[in-house]
Scaffold this active site. Structure first.
Site, PDB file in Angstrom:
ATOM      1  N   ALA A 194       0.852  -1.204   0.000  1.00 42.73           N
ATOM      2  CA  ALA A 194       0.000   0.000   0.000  1.00 42.73           C
ATOM      3  C   ALA A 194       0.876   1.238   0.000  1.00 42.73           C
ATOM      4  O   ALA A 194       0.701   2.149   0.805  1.00 42.73           O
ATOM      5  CB  ALA A 194      -0.933  -0.010   1.213  1.00 42.73           C
ATOM      6  N   GLY A 195       1.867   1.266  -0.914  1.00 45.76           N
ATOM      7  CA  GLY A 195       2.718   2.450  -1.059  1.00 45.76           C
ATOM      8  C   GLY A 195       2.187   3.294  -2.201  1.00 45.76           C
ATOM      9  O   GLY A 195       1.025   3.160  -2.614  1.00 45.76           O
ATOM     10  N   ALA A 333      11.355  11.659  -9.202  1.00 43.81           N
ATOM     11  CA  ALA A 333      11.920  12.197 -10.437  1.00 43.81           C
ATOM     12  C   ALA A 333      12.440  13.623 -10.229  1.00 43.81           C
ATOM     13  O   ALA A 333      13.541  13.960 -10.688  1.00 43.81           O
ATOM     14  CB  ALA A 333      10.864  12.176 -11.538  1.00 43.81           C
ATOM     15  N   HIS A 457      -9.677  34.892  -5.265  1.00 48.18           N
ATOM     16  CA  HIS A 457     -10.943  34.295  -4.831  1.00 48.18           C
ATOM     17  C   HIS A 457     -11.876  34.151  -6.020  1.00 48.18           C
ATOM     18  O   HIS A 457     -11.953  35.080  -6.825  1.00 48.18           O
ATOM     19  CB  HIS A 457     -11.593  35.180  -3.770  1.00 48.18           C
ATOM     20  CG  HIS A 457     -12.932  34.680  -3.334  1.00 48.18           C
ATOM     21  ND1 HIS A 457     -13.078  33.620  -2.469  1.00 48.18           N
ATOM     22  CD2 HIS A 457     -14.191  35.076  -3.685  1.00 48.18           C
ATOM     23  CE1 HIS A 457     -14.370  33.393  -2.276  1.00 48.18           C
ATOM     24  NE2 HIS A 457     -15.067  34.257  -3.000  1.00 48.18           N
TER      25      HIS A 457
HETATM   26  N1  LIG Z   1       3.754   9.952  -7.105  1.00 50.75           N
HETATM   27  C1  LIG Z   1       5.029   9.658  -6.962  1.00 50.75           C
HETATM   28  O1  LIG Z   1       5.837  10.505  -6.613  1.00 50.75           O
HETATM   29  C2  LIG Z   1       5.492   8.258  -7.181  1.00 50.75           C
HETATM   30  C3  LIG Z   1       4.718   7.383  -7.923  1.00 50.75           C
HETATM   31  C4  LIG Z   1       5.171   6.081  -8.067  1.00 50.75           C
HETATM   32  C5  LIG Z   1       6.373   5.699  -7.493  1.00 50.75           C
HETATM   33  N2  LIG Z   1       7.089   6.579  -6.793  1.00 50.75           N
HETATM   34  C6  LIG Z   1       8.311   6.165  -6.113  1.00 50.75           C
HETATM   35  O2  LIG Z   1       8.667   4.879  -6.516  1.00 50.75           O
HETATM   36  C7  LIG Z   1       9.131   4.138  -5.400  1.00 50.75           C
HETATM   37  C8  LIG Z   1       8.501   2.780  -5.358  1.00 50.75           C
HETATM   38  O3  LIG Z   1       7.102   2.854  -5.091  1.00 50.75           O
HETATM   39  P1  LIG Z   1       6.398   1.671  -4.310  1.00 50.75           P
HETATM   40  O4  LIG Z   1       4.965   2.008  -4.151  1.00 50.75           O
HETATM   41  O5  LIG Z   1       6.789   0.377  -4.920  1.00 50.75           O
HETATM   42  O6  LIG Z   1       7.157   1.719  -2.928  1.00 50.75           O
HETATM   43  P2  LIG Z   1       6.758   2.385  -1.523  1.00 50.75           P
HETATM   44  O7  LIG Z   1       7.984   2.333  -0.720  1.00 50.75           O
HETATM   45  O8  LIG Z   1       6.038   3.673  -1.718  1.00 50.75           O
HETATM   46  O9  LIG Z   1       5.664   1.363  -0.917  1.00 50.75           O
HETATM   47  C9  LIG Z   1       5.908  -0.008  -0.791  1.00 50.75           C
HETATM   48  C10 LIG Z   1       4.937  -0.569   0.216  1.00 50.75           C
HETATM   49  O10 LIG Z   1       5.040  -1.981   0.179  1.00 50.75           O
HETATM   50  C11 LIG Z   1       5.036  -2.479   1.496  1.00 50.75           C
HETATM   51  N3  LIG Z   1       5.692  -3.772   1.500  1.00 50.75           N
HETATM   52  C12 LIG Z   1       7.016  -4.053   1.432  1.00 50.75           C
HETATM   53  N4  LIG Z   1       7.223  -5.388   1.455  1.00 50.75           N
HETATM   54  C13 LIG Z   1       6.004  -5.969   1.524  1.00 50.75           C
HETATM   55  C14 LIG Z   1       5.550  -7.312   1.562  1.00 50.75           C
HETATM   56  N5  LIG Z   1       6.400  -8.332   1.550  1.00 50.75           N
HETATM   57  N6  LIG Z   1       4.217  -7.549   1.639  1.00 50.75           N
HETATM   58  C15 LIG Z   1       3.330  -6.517   1.658  1.00 50.75           C
HETATM   59  N7  LIG Z   1       3.707  -5.225   1.622  1.00 50.75           N
HETATM   60  C16 LIG Z   1       5.018  -4.951   1.547  1.00 50.75           C
HETATM   61  C17 LIG Z   1       5.773  -1.407   2.300  1.00 50.75           C
HETATM   62  O11 LIG Z   1       5.492  -1.503   3.676  1.00 50.75           O
HETATM   63  C18 LIG Z   1       5.244  -0.142   1.651  1.00 50.75           C
HETATM   64  O12 LIG Z   1       4.070   0.319   2.272  1.00 50.75           O
HETATM   65  C19 LIG Z   1       8.853   4.928  -4.164  1.00 50.75           C
HETATM   66  O13 LIG Z   1      10.061   5.390  -3.646  1.00 50.75           O
HETATM   67  C20 LIG Z   1       8.011   6.069  -4.628  1.00 50.75           C
HETATM   68  O14 LIG Z   1       8.333   7.272  -3.967  1.00 50.75           O
HETATM   69  C21 LIG Z   1       6.663   7.854  -6.612  1.00 50.75           C
END
Ligand SMILES: NC(=O)c1ccc[n+]([C@@H]2O[C@H](COP(=O)([O-])OP(=O)(O)OC[C@H]3O[C@@H](n4cnc5c(N)ncnc54)[C@H](O)[C@@H]3O)[C@@H](O)[C@H]2O)c1
Length: 478
Positions: A194-195, A333, A457
């Site tokens: 849930a990242g 990025a 506004h």
């Molecule tokens: N909008 C943006 O700026 C944007 C968009 C996409 C990606 N990104 C970047 O890309 C990178 C990668 O994104 P992401 O979503 O893969 O990583 P993330 O680090 O945001 O989230 C990964 C999630 O996976 C969970 N996790 C890890 N191992 C697990 C497991 N075995 N089982 C279940 N959950 C688990 C973690 O606890 C975490 O909550 C990040 O650093 C992010 O900042 C940024």
């Protein structure tokens, strides 16, 4: 091919291509080398890295399409508009996204030509350190050469982390790349993590009708965000129909008959299983520091595979710099771009600088989440005395007119100096509004400064001023 350069930049992603353009503007002789597996129709590597090819840009294209669809299906009726027979052509949506990616990657090649950057579509590998600098082998479909450079910038980015024993085929079990290329809406979508990626891509396919379940290892939702923001987003996404299993420990994942079975232990220790048609694995990313033969120049990576650098992206070796996802800090990025500009300017003899305390973060869900600076939890942990002001969009006229009053703005300011320490926004347009907060922090503004700036506004960003005024309990419209 010319093979003597002031700078060789390995990687033409957000960090590398921006560094190349800036160095070209400064009159340096630049080679930028790219071995991107996301090839163009001729089978040649494309510039743009993860962000342009399989990240920020294509995912935002899909988010926009799915938002349009959801608006028509669920929201325009409230405006008195009735629409019948709405349908979604997923292949066309994905084709549109691909067109945007092609346009933007071609744009980078144009900018390279404009700034006299030599673009080498090949894999780069160090072969030696010499008295004059560095020797690098560049091998690809059209290149088999050796170049020499006085300075090197390593900007090789990152790749999706996969779970051991769960092979990603990017058809049924996908990472960020495969999840952008579905040809139809999966009925049931499973997401591990849930990242940022899990929530953004989960949101795209949920809006188009998928039944989405997100399994997250941590017991808390988005623990890196301000707690008020995580709580609000969790509630909103849950109401939209995303299902979350927090504190889940993934067990076996098996595929068969076009479906995936995921077993996991829930937070109470109960064994559970669920079936889905597609599974997205989004559990973070790992730096691309293999296959560069760093040993040939005497450079080491740390235990996590990252290249250690100082605040100016200098490595332990003189004239070798590393930027973006291969070094410390958020994998964003714009952070990589800022580091690219900084390093190009330093190599050109200028005083490049990145303010790491004012880098914005955004999660492109609906509503979006955006923030800059510290969270309340961080300030408490650091023992900083602060005041908080919060303003909800339910009290903002423009939000009411838009029919979208979800979220709030929260401003955190130092108790003694009133300096703004953090700004957190949950709102449909949070990604655009956060710019004002970044500017405020960059120029060391106080909450009173923001309160005294004229805000047009009716606008959504009036909520930033109101939250700044709320720091001293003097919000005007609440
Ligand atoms: N909008 C943006 O700026 C944007 C968009 C996409 C990606 N990104 C970047 O890309 C990178 C990668 O994104 P992401 O979503 O893969 O990583 P993330 O680090 O945001 O989230 C990964 C999630 O996976 C969970 N996790 C890890 N191992 C697990 C497991 N075995 N089982 C279940 N959950 C688990 C973690 O606890 C975490 O909550 C990040 O650093 C992010 O900042 C940024």
């Amino acid at each position: 091919m010319e093979n003597q350069f002031d700078i060789a930049i390995i990687g033409a992603g957000s960090g590398g291509y921006i560094a190349a353009i800036r160095a070209g503007q400064l009159g340096l002789k630049v080679a930028c080398i790219e071995a991107n597996p996301y090839a163009d129709p001729n089978g040649d590597p494309r510039p743009g890295g993860t962000c342009l090819n399989v990240g920020c840009i294509p995912s935002k294209a899909l988010l926009a399409s799915s938002e349009e669809y959801e608006k028509i299906v669920h929201h325009v009726a409230a405006h008195g508009i009735s629409v019948n027979g709405v349908s979604m052509d997923v292949e066309k949506m994905v084709e549109r996204k691909a067109g945007i990616v092609t346009k933007m990657t071609k744009g980078i090649e144009f900018l390279f030509r404009k700034n006299k950057v030599t673009f080498i579509k090949a894999h780069a590998r160090f072969s030696a350190k010499t008295d004059a600098g560095f020797r690098i082998e560049v091998r690809g479909k059209r290149f088999d050469d050796v170049i020499n450079a006085k300075n090197v910038i390593i900007a090789t980015g990152s790749k999706a982390r996969h779970l051991p024993g769960i092979p990603v085929d990017n058809v049924t079990i996908c990472d960020n790349a495969g999840a952008l290329d579905f040809t139809e809406v999966p009925k049931r979508l499973g997401v591990i993590g849930a990242g940022v990626i899990g929530l953004e891509l989960g949101s795209v396919w949920r809006r188009l009708g998928a039944d989405v379940t997100v399994l997250e290892a941590m017991a808390d939702f988005l623990p890196g965000c301000d707690a008020a923001v995580s709580k609000e987003l969790f509630k909103i996404l849950g109401n939209q129909g995303l299902k979350f299993e927090l504190g889940a420990k993934i067990g076996e994942v098996t595929t068969g008959n076009n479906s995936v079975q995921v077993t996991y232990t829930d937070r109470e220790g109960q064994q559970r299983a669920f079936q889905c048609d597609k599974l997205v694995v989004a559990i973070g990313r790992v730096p691309n520091t293999e296959n560069l033969n760093l040993g040939a120049i005497g450079l080491k990576v740390n235990a996590r595979g990252f290249i250690d650098v100082d605040a100016h992206c200098k490595t332990a070796l003189p004239n070798v710099y590393a930027i973006g996802d291969v070094v410390r800090g958020p994998m964003l990025a714009h952070k990589a771009e800022d580091e690219g500009v900084m390093v190009a300017e330093i190599i050109a003899g200028q005083a490049g600088h990145v303010n790491y305390g004012a880098i914005p973060s955004i999660i492109y869900t609906s509503p979006e989440v955006a923030w800059v600076g510290k969270t309340e939890q961080e300030l408490k942990m650091e023992g900083v005395s602060y005041k908080a002001g919060q303003f909800p969009f339910t009290a903002n006229g423009r939000a009411l007119g838009n029919g979208d009053v979800q979220g709030f703005v929260k401003v955190l300011a130092d108790t003694k100096t009133d300096r703004v320490l953090g700004v957190h926004i949950v709102s449909t347009y949070a990604s655009e509004m956060i710019g004002e907060a970044v500017m405020a922090m960059e120029f060391v503004a106080s909450s009173e400064d923001i309160g005294r700036i004229s805000h047009a506004h009716p606008t959504l960003y009036e909520a930033i001023r109101e939250a700044a005024l709320a720091v001293d309990n003097r919000a005007l419209n609440m």
